[in-house]
Scaffold this motif. Sequence first.
Motif, PDB file in Angstrom:
ATOM      1  N   ARG A   4     -75.081 -75.067  43.634  1.00  0.00           N
ATOM      2  CA  ARG A   4     -75.347 -73.857  44.399  1.00  0.00           C
ATOM      3  C   ARG A   4     -76.416 -73.024  43.701  1.00  0.00           C
ATOM      4  O   ARG A   4     -76.361 -72.789  42.495  1.00  0.00           O
ATOM      5  CB  ARG A   4     -74.055 -73.061  44.536  1.00  0.00           C
ATOM      6  CG  ARG A   4     -74.183 -71.831  45.380  1.00  0.00           C
ATOM      7  CD  ARG A   4     -72.857 -71.186  45.613  1.00  0.00           C
ATOM      8  NE  ARG A   4     -72.104 -71.087  44.374  1.00  0.00           N
ATOM      9  CZ  ARG A   4     -71.075 -70.297  44.183  1.00  0.00           C
ATOM     10  NH1 ARG A   4     -70.645 -69.553  45.165  1.00  0.00           N
ATOM     11  NH2 ARG A   4     -70.439 -70.263  43.041  1.00  0.00           N
ATOM     12  N   LYS A  48     -77.294 -65.973  54.854  1.00  0.00           N
ATOM     13  CA  LYS A  48     -77.810 -67.314  55.150  1.00  0.00           C
ATOM     14  C   LYS A  48     -77.345 -68.406  54.191  1.00  0.00           C
ATOM     15  O   LYS A  48     -77.606 -69.567  54.424  1.00  0.00           O
ATOM     16  CB  LYS A  48     -79.341 -67.273  55.178  1.00  0.00           C
ATOM     17  CG  LYS A  48     -79.872 -66.503  56.359  1.00  0.00           C
ATOM     18  CD  LYS A  48     -81.360 -66.609  56.467  1.00  0.00           C
ATOM     19  CE  LYS A  48     -81.831 -65.979  57.765  1.00  0.00           C
ATOM     20  NZ  LYS A  48     -83.268 -66.131  57.956  1.00  0.00           N
ATOM     21  N   ARG A  49     -76.658 -68.051  53.130  1.00  0.00           N
ATOM     22  CA  ARG A  49     -76.182 -69.045  52.167  1.00  0.00           C
ATOM     23  C   ARG A  49     -75.107 -69.929  52.794  1.00  0.00           C
ATOM     24  O   ARG A  49     -74.491 -69.548  53.778  1.00  0.00           O
ATOM     25  CB  ARG A  49     -75.578 -68.348  50.947  1.00  0.00           C
ATOM     26  CG  ARG A  49     -76.592 -67.570  50.144  1.00  0.00           C
ATOM     27  CD  ARG A  49     -75.938 -66.789  49.035  1.00  0.00           C
ATOM     28  NE  ARG A  49     -75.390 -67.629  47.996  1.00  0.00           N
ATOM     29  CZ  ARG A  49     -76.113 -68.205  47.031  1.00  0.00           C
ATOM     30  NH1 ARG A  49     -77.403 -68.039  47.006  1.00  0.00           N
ATOM     31  NH2 ARG A  49     -75.546 -68.947  46.116  1.00  0.00           N
ATOM     32  N   PRO A  50     -74.869 -71.119  52.208  1.00  0.00           N
ATOM     33  CA  PRO A  50     -73.714 -71.897  52.670  1.00  0.00           C
ATOM     34  C   PRO A  50     -72.458 -71.029  52.522  1.00  0.00           C
ATOM     35  O   PRO A  50     -72.311 -70.336  51.512  1.00  0.00           O
ATOM     36  CB  PRO A  50     -73.678 -73.087  51.698  1.00  0.00           C
ATOM     37  CG  PRO A  50     -75.069 -73.183  51.154  1.00  0.00           C
ATOM     38  CD  PRO A  50     -75.604 -71.784  51.135  1.00  0.00           C
ATOM     39  N   LEU A  51     -71.625 -71.038  53.508  1.00  0.00           N
ATOM     40  CA  LEU A  51     -70.452 -70.148  53.566  1.00  0.00           C
ATOM     41  C   LEU A  51     -70.881 -68.694  53.438  1.00  0.00           C
ATOM     42  O   LEU A  51     -70.293 -67.897  52.721  1.00  0.00           O
ATOM     43  CB  LEU A  51     -69.425 -70.492  52.477  1.00  0.00           C
ATOM     44  CG  LEU A  51     -68.852 -71.901  52.519  1.00  0.00           C
ATOM     45  CD1 LEU A  51     -67.932 -72.139  51.348  1.00  0.00           C
ATOM     46  CD2 LEU A  51     -68.126 -72.149  53.826  1.00  0.00           C
ATOM     47  N   GLY A  52     -71.934 -68.350  54.150  1.00  0.00           N
ATOM     48  CA  GLY A  52     -72.526 -67.023  54.068  1.00  0.00           C
ATOM     49  C   GLY A  52     -71.631 -65.913  54.577  1.00  0.00           C
ATOM     50  O   GLY A  52     -70.637 -66.132  55.268  1.00  0.00           O
ATOM     51  N   ALA A  53     -72.011 -64.697  54.226  1.00  0.00           N
ATOM     52  CA  ALA A  53     -71.272 -63.498  54.618  1.00  0.00           C
ATOM     53  C   ALA A  53     -71.417 -63.268  56.122  1.00  0.00           C
ATOM     54  O   ALA A  53     -72.515 -63.354  56.660  1.00  0.00           O
ATOM     55  CB  ALA A  53     -71.791 -62.297  53.857  1.00  0.00           C
ATOM     56  N   THR A  54     -70.307 -62.956  56.780  1.00  0.00           N
ATOM     57  CA  THR A  54     -70.330 -62.642  58.214  1.00  0.00           C
ATOM     58  C   THR A  54     -69.696 -61.283  58.500  1.00  0.00           C
ATOM     59  O   THR A  54     -69.603 -60.880  59.644  1.00  0.00           O
ATOM     60  CB  THR A  54     -69.597 -63.728  59.035  1.00  0.00           C
ATOM     61  OG1 THR A  54     -68.247 -63.816  58.572  1.00  0.00           O
ATOM     62  CG2 THR A  54     -70.285 -65.078  58.901  1.00  0.00           C
ATOM     63  N   GLY A  58     -67.794 -59.176  53.245  1.00  0.00           N
ATOM     64  CA  GLY A  58     -68.448 -60.361  52.706  1.00  0.00           C
ATOM     65  C   GLY A  58     -69.750 -59.999  52.006  1.00  0.00           C
ATOM     66  O   GLY A  58     -70.058 -60.501  50.928  1.00  0.00           O
ATOM     67  N   ARG A  62     -70.526 -60.219  47.815  1.00  0.00           N
ATOM     68  CA  ARG A  62     -71.640 -61.034  47.331  1.00  0.00           C
ATOM     69  C   ARG A  62     -72.759 -60.228  46.678  1.00  0.00           C
ATOM     70  O   ARG A  62     -73.470 -60.755  45.838  1.00  0.00           O
ATOM     71  CB  ARG A  62     -72.200 -61.866  48.482  1.00  0.00           C
ATOM     72  CG  ARG A  62     -71.259 -62.999  48.900  1.00  0.00           C
ATOM     73  CD  ARG A  62     -71.689 -63.582  50.236  1.00  0.00           C
ATOM     74  NE  ARG A  62     -70.872 -64.694  50.654  1.00  0.00           N
ATOM     75  CZ  ARG A  62     -69.709 -64.598  51.284  1.00  0.00           C
ATOM     76  NH1 ARG A  62     -69.209 -63.401  51.551  1.00  0.00           N
ATOM     77  NH2 ARG A  62     -69.037 -65.669  51.646  1.00  0.00           N
ATOM     78  N   SER A  98     -62.266 -58.691  59.146  1.00  0.00           N
ATOM     79  CA  SER A  98     -61.639 -59.708  60.002  1.00  0.00           C
ATOM     80  C   SER A  98     -61.991 -59.401  61.457  1.00  0.00           C
ATOM     81  O   SER A  98     -62.579 -58.362  61.753  1.00  0.00           O
ATOM     82  CB  SER A  98     -60.122 -59.705  59.821  1.00  0.00           C
ATOM     83  OG  SER A  98     -59.569 -58.502  60.324  1.00  0.00           O
TER      84      SER A  98
END
Length: 109
Positions: A4, A48-54, A58, A62, A98
């Motif tokens: 990563r 945009k990262r793998p398992l990125g913040a939504t 999040g 990060r 959530s």
Amino acid sequence: KEIRKKMIRMSELGIEEKNKLIAINPSYGKMICKCEFVTEGEIIDAIKRPLGATTLDGIKRRTRAMMGGCQGTGCMIPISMILSKELGIDISEVNKNSKSSIAVGFKED
């Protein structure tokens, strides 16, 4: 084995490194969280990262955005707008942590 990529932290870079990065990607020159010195580029990278913040939380975990003295009162809306744009959702659909935790609570026209 995939490794990563480390997240860029503008607050940890020297002036020359910052200038080089901003020349490549100007979004790293736009300060979003003034308390924790987090830029738009860092927020977009976190999304945009793998398992990125939504969610806002999040992004907070990060990047440390919204963890400073103002506790997000100065940057929550701009971060919500970035999440909205990058995720292709309306700002009223941006959540704190959530699906049932709507952060902004209004819909733009």
